[in-house]
Structure formats: structure tokens, C-alpha cells
Design a protein around this motif. Structure first.
Motif, mmCIF file in Angstrom:
data_model
loop_
_atom_site.group_PDB
_atom_site.id
_atom_site.type_symbol
_atom_site.label_atom_id
_atom_site.label_comp_id
_atom_site.label_asym_id
_atom_site.label_seq_id
_atom_site.Cartn_x
_atom_site.Cartn_y
_atom_site.Cartn_z
ATOM 1 N N ALA A 238 0.835 -1.206 0.000
ATOM 2 C CA ALA A 238 0.000 0.000 0.000
ATOM 3 C C ALA A 238 0.866 1.251 0.000
ATOM 4 N N HIS A 239 1.932 1.240 0.793
ATOM 5 C CA HIS A 239 2.825 2.405 0.851
ATOM 6 C C HIS A 239 3.573 2.585 -0.464
ATOM 7 N N ALA A 240 3.864 1.489 -1.157
ATOM 8 C CA ALA A 240 4.541 1.593 -2.455
ATOM 9 C C ALA A 240 3.649 2.308 -3.473
ATOM 10 N N ALA A 246 3.315 10.131 -4.674
ATOM 11 C CA ALA A 246 4.003 11.200 -3.957
ATOM 12 C C ALA A 246 5.207 11.689 -4.747
ATOM 13 N N ALA A 247 5.889 10.775 -5.448
ATOM 14 C CA ALA A 247 7.052 11.160 -6.250
ATOM 15 C C ALA A 247 6.662 12.083 -7.398
ATOM 16 N N LYS A 253 -1.918 10.711 2.057
ATOM 17 C CA LYS A 253 -2.039 10.798 3.514
ATOM 18 C C LYS A 253 -2.261 9.410 4.095
ATOM 19 N N ARG A 254 -1.393 9.023 5.020
ATOM 20 C CA ARG A 254 -1.556 7.741 5.702
ATOM 21 C C ARG A 254 -2.659 7.872 6.751
ATOM 22 N N ILE A 255 -3.582 6.920 6.728
ATOM 23 C CA ILE A 255 -4.706 6.937 7.656
ATOM 24 C C ILE A 255 -4.361 6.059 8.849
ATOM 25 N N ARG A 256 -4.534 6.622 10.040
ATOM 26 C CA ARG A 256 -4.170 5.892 11.257
ATOM 27 C C ARG A 256 -5.219 4.822 11.555
ATOM 28 N N VAL A 257 -4.882 3.568 11.246
ATOM 29 C CA VAL A 257 -5.784 2.440 11.479
ATOM 30 C C VAL A 257 -4.965 1.249 11.970
#
Length: 507
Positions: A238-240, A246-247, A253-257
Motif C-alpha cells: 500500500a505504501h509503495a 508522492a514522487a 495521507k496515511r490513515i491511522r488504522v
């Protein structure tokens, strides 16, 4: 009217603002041009009232034009909208909200391993856990619905984002409170029991732009607006996806879960969730629901099957499509029933550029703002646009009593014709008395001592009227007046007058 009220209240400091507001809202007719001032004390309210009087903008003033009939949808948010202490202020003021909140929490407590209300009021860490967060959101959303219901606001359609659709299913009548509480608690418990390590990331991109980058471990959890999606799944993958955008300068935005909802990671618990849903009693909805699974108005038994709720747990939340579906059903009022206003913001993005000045998107509560003031502001926005709550109920809960108000600020301009003592002269219309015997009759005003054409005429000067004399008074039949009007219309070249007279019924 506002200027008149300012002057009036300046000389009556003994009047409570609450009582003045009650009188304005409940004893005066709700005319089309409306203004509402909100505030927490007399000075703030008077300042807003002066702004209305001066035609100036103020943050605590809502003005608008009631546009007649409208179609309203209630929106229920999903996970991530919860906040510590939500509902506490409303519960202290509104009995309908407090009773519903207590009832729903008590029902949910039968399926949780600890009481829900203490977590909502004071345990932020527990409230962020998916199992408790979903239950807490369900509780406040149902209580907010009961509050709006008690104030006479009605929804024509419902829609819910993720967990919010479970609240919609309950208030629509599809699920009883015991069955809905059981399903909500099971959904949260099963998700909470999955291994941690998932991730959810919001990306300002379109679904078509994101989809080619998905893998077996990452899916699209939600399409919230035309250029806002959420990817969910195995954290590294997911971060990839997020880093790829983003590049390119795209906002992410990362969602805090703790768990990745609506992703492939949900697969292990779907069958058990299906078994829970299969044991429930589904009914026909009283209020139509636009599904966030399909983005369309739910038809037939769609929401009354266990399979639907399994798909609902796993598949993409299509909120953007649901907003478009509501618009297709004619919805012009979108009211979010949640603790923070997140859905209202997304709905506004979906509706941006829509050429309809009658659209209104309102969150009942706002993050970082007093619940009571936020609720009052939302009701004010609805009222000035023509969707009025039951203001008597609103003020009844506060013990308000109407007080005397200044009279309406009429313009007090006279429009009646001034009386004249002169008699009518047919020659001023280009007519001669010889043209018609009635034209020679004296026509004087009702408040004079003279004789009336429609009353007593002189038998001495108009001997032909003797056939119409009764007891010394002339009683002229209505047909004679018709003949006179037709003749006069013909003489002055007004055929429309002749047509009007000839086709008008005699009274």
C-alpha cells in the motif's frame, strides 16, 4: 425587521435571549426571506442581529431564501470519524438524543467485552481500535437520527459510508436494534481479530490512475470523490502505491488504522461474518437507501441478504457514485449525521461544479466545534433554505417561553385611492348621456348624501325607471349593469371589456 428588533431589545435587557429566540421562531410566520443568528450569549447574538440590520456578513449569521419543496438525504460516516467525548454535549441538552444514545450503547454492550460509553467519553486508545470505533460510530449516528426525527426533520433517502451503512440499515427499518447491534459488534470483533500490519492511504488521484498499480495484496477501499481514493491492504504494498504518486507531487495521507478495511486482508473472516448475518431477520426498508457498494438505489431484496453485507465488508466503498445516485433521485439537501463533518466535505467535492443553486450540504456536527452550536448552525442553514425543523421542540427542551415582540416593520405606505366628492361624468370617457339612458343617471359616492346608480335613482329625471321602483326605491337588475358595461366598452373601443362582461357570471 432586524433593525426594529435591535432597538426593541436594547431597551429590554430583562428578556432572556432564549425566550426572544423562542418567540421569533415559534410565534412568527416563516416567510420566504429568512435570517438566523446563532450565539452563546446576548452580546454575540446582538452583534449578529446588527449585522443583519446593516446587510453585512457575519460568521454567526445565516441568510437565505426558502425555495419550496426539497428532497433530503441523510449521510452516515464510517471508520475514522470517531472522536473522544462525542455526543456528550448533546446528551446534556436533548432528551431524545440522550435516550437513544443510552439505548443503543446498552444494546451494543451485550456483545462487547467492556462498556462502550466510558470508552467514548475517556479512552482515546480504545476508541481507535476498529472493534470499538465501529460500535461507537453506530451509536452516535443512530442517536443523531433520533434527534433529527424528534425535531420533525425527515429523510427521503439514506446513504452510509462503510460502517455508516449499517446505521442507515437500522434507521430505515431493515434491521431491528438488537439485530443491527449484533451485526455491528460482529463486524468489529472479526476485523479486530485479524493480524495487524495492514495500511490505508488516501491519494489525490482518480480510480483509473490508481487501479493499474494495485496488487493481490492491495485494493481500493474507497472512491470518495472524483480525485480522491483510499488504497488498503498489506502495508508495504500500500505504501509503495502511495510513494509512486508522492514522487509525482500528488498529495497522499496515511490513515491511522490498526487494520486495513475493504481490502484482501478481510478475506479470512468473511465466511464467519456471513454466518452471523444469516441469523438476522431482515425487513423491508421504510426509507430508501442508495448503496455505497453499487452507487445506486438499492432495489428489491439487495440489502436484505447476508451476501450483500459480506460484499459490503470486502468491496470498495463507492461514495462518489452514491452521491451521484442521490442526485439522480432528485436530492438537493445532504445532511451528515456524524461527529465530524468528513462526509459533508467529500460530498461537496463530488458536487463541485453542479449548476444547481438549490443544493445544500450540511454536517450536523463539526470537529473542533461545540456540538450545541454546530447543531444550531446546521439547523439554521437548513431553515433559511426552506427545510425547517420543529422549533417548538428545539426550545421546549430548554425550558424557553415566548416573550412579547415588536410589531412587523411594515412600510406603512397608503395605496387606497383618495375619496372624491365629485360625481361621475360620462363625457370624460368620450360618451354622451344621449347614447344610453343609464349614462344620464347620477353616480355619486357611497359616503355622500347623493343617489347611487346601483341604489336609489331619481324617478323624476328618469321616468323610464318607474317599472323598477319598489316602495319608492329603484331596484335595477344586474342585467342592466351588464348592458351598460357592454355599451360603454363598445363606445370606447374596448372589445376585451365586452368579452369580459359577456362571459362573466352574474353574482
Amino acid at each position: 425587521q432586524a433593525a426594529r428588533l435591535v432597538e426593541y431589545l436594547r431597551d429590554r435587557p430583562q428578556d432572556r435571549p432564549l425566550d426572544v429566540a423562542c418567540a421569533l421562531a415559534t410565534t412568527r410566520s416563516p416567510l420566504d426571506h429568512r435570517a438566523v443568528v446563532t450565539g452563546t450569549d446576548r452580546d454575540e447574538l446582538m452583534s449578529g442581529l446588527r449585522a443583519v440590520a446593516d446587510g453585512e456578513h457575519a460568521a454567526n449569521v445565516e441568510t437565505g431564501l426558502a425555495r419550496g419543496e426539497s428532497t433530503t438525504a441523510f449521510l452516515f460516516p464510517g471508520g475514522g470519524a470517531q472522536r473522544l467525548g462525542m455526543g456528550r454535549e448533546l446528551a446534556a441538552v436533548h432528551p431524545a438524543f440522550a435516550a437513544a444514545y443510552d439505548e443503543v450503547c446498552a444494546e451494543l454492550d451485550q456483545h462487547l467485552d467492556r462498556p462502550l460509553r466510558p470508552m467514548i467519553d475517556g479512552d482515546a486508545e480504545a476508541l481507535d481500535q476498529v472493534g470499538y470505533a465501529q460500535a461507537a460510530l453506530f451509536a452516535i449516528e443512530v442517536a443523531l437520527f433520533r434527534l433529527t426525527e424528534s425535531m420533525g426533520l425527515r429523510a427521503d433517502f439514506l446513504a452510509g459510508h462503510s460502517t455508516g451503512e449499517l446505521a442507515a440499515a437500522h434507521v430505515s427499518g431493515i434491521l431491528s436494534l438488537p439485530d443491527a447491534a449484533r451485526l455491528v459488534a460482529a463486524r468489529g470483533r472479526l476485523m479486530q481479530g485479524l493480524p495487524e500490519g495492514g495500511a490505508m492511504v488516501g491519494i489525490n488521484a482518480t480510480e483509473d490512475e490508481v487501479r493499474p498499480l494495485l496488487t493481490d495484496g492491495v485494493g481500493i477501499a474507497a472512491v470518495n470523490s472524483p480525485d480522491s481514493v483510499v488504497v488498503s491492504g498489506e502495508a508495504e504494498q500500500a505504501h509503495a502505491v502511495a510513494e509512486h504518486f508522492a514522487a509525482k507531487g500528488v498529495r497522499t495521507k496515511r490513515i491511522r488504522v490498526s487494520h486495513a478495511a475493504h481490502s484482501p486482508l478481510m478475506e479470512p473472516v468473511l465466511e464467519e461474518f456471513r454466518r452471523v448475518a444469516a441469523g438476522l431477520d431482515f425487513q423491508q426498508p421504510r426509507i430508501p437507501i442508495v448503496s455505497t457498494v453499487t452507487g445506486e438505489l438499492a432495489a428489491g431484496d439487495d440489502l436484505r441478504t447476508p451476501d450483500y453485507w459480506v460484499r459490503h465488508m470486502r468491496q470498495t466503498v463507492r461514495f462518489r457514485d452514491a452521491v451521484e445516485g442521490l442526485r439522480a433521485e432528485g436530492v438537493t439537501r445532504f445532511v451528515e449525521l456524524g461527529p465530524g463533518g468528513v462526509l459533508a466535505a467529500m460530498a461537496q467535492e463530488c458536487l463541485a461544479g453542479t449548476p444547481d443553486g438549490n443544493l445544500l450540504v450540511v454536517p450536523l456536527l463539526r470537529k473542533g466545534r461545540s456540538e450545541e452550536l454546530a447543531c444550531a448552525t446546521a439547523l439554521a442553514q437548513l431553515h433559511v433554505r426552506g427545510t425547517s425543523p420543529d422549533w417548538k421542540k428545539w426550545f421546549e427542551d430548554r425550558g424557553a417561553r415566548p416573550v412579547e415582540l415588536p410589531t412587523y416593520a411594515f412600510q406603512r405606505q397608503r395605496y387606497w385611492l383618495e375619496a372624491s366628492s365629485a360625481g361621475g361624468d360620462p363625457s370624460t370617457l368620450g360618451l354622451e348621456p344621449a347614447d344610453h339612458p343609464l349614462l344620464g343617471a347620477a353616480t355619486v359616492l357611497a359616503d355622500s348624501e347623493g343617489l347611487l346608480l346601483s341604489g336609489r335613482l331619481s324617478l323624476a329625471t328618469h321616468s323610464w325607471l318607474r317599472d323598477h321602483a319598489v316602495g319608492g326605491a329603484v331596484l335595477l337588475p344586474g342585467t342592466a349593469f351588464v348592458e351598460l358595461a357592454v355599451h360603454a366598452g363598445g363606445r370606447i373601443g374596448a372589445p376585451a371589456l365586452r368579452d369580459l362582461v359577456l362571459h362573466a357570471p352574474l353574482v
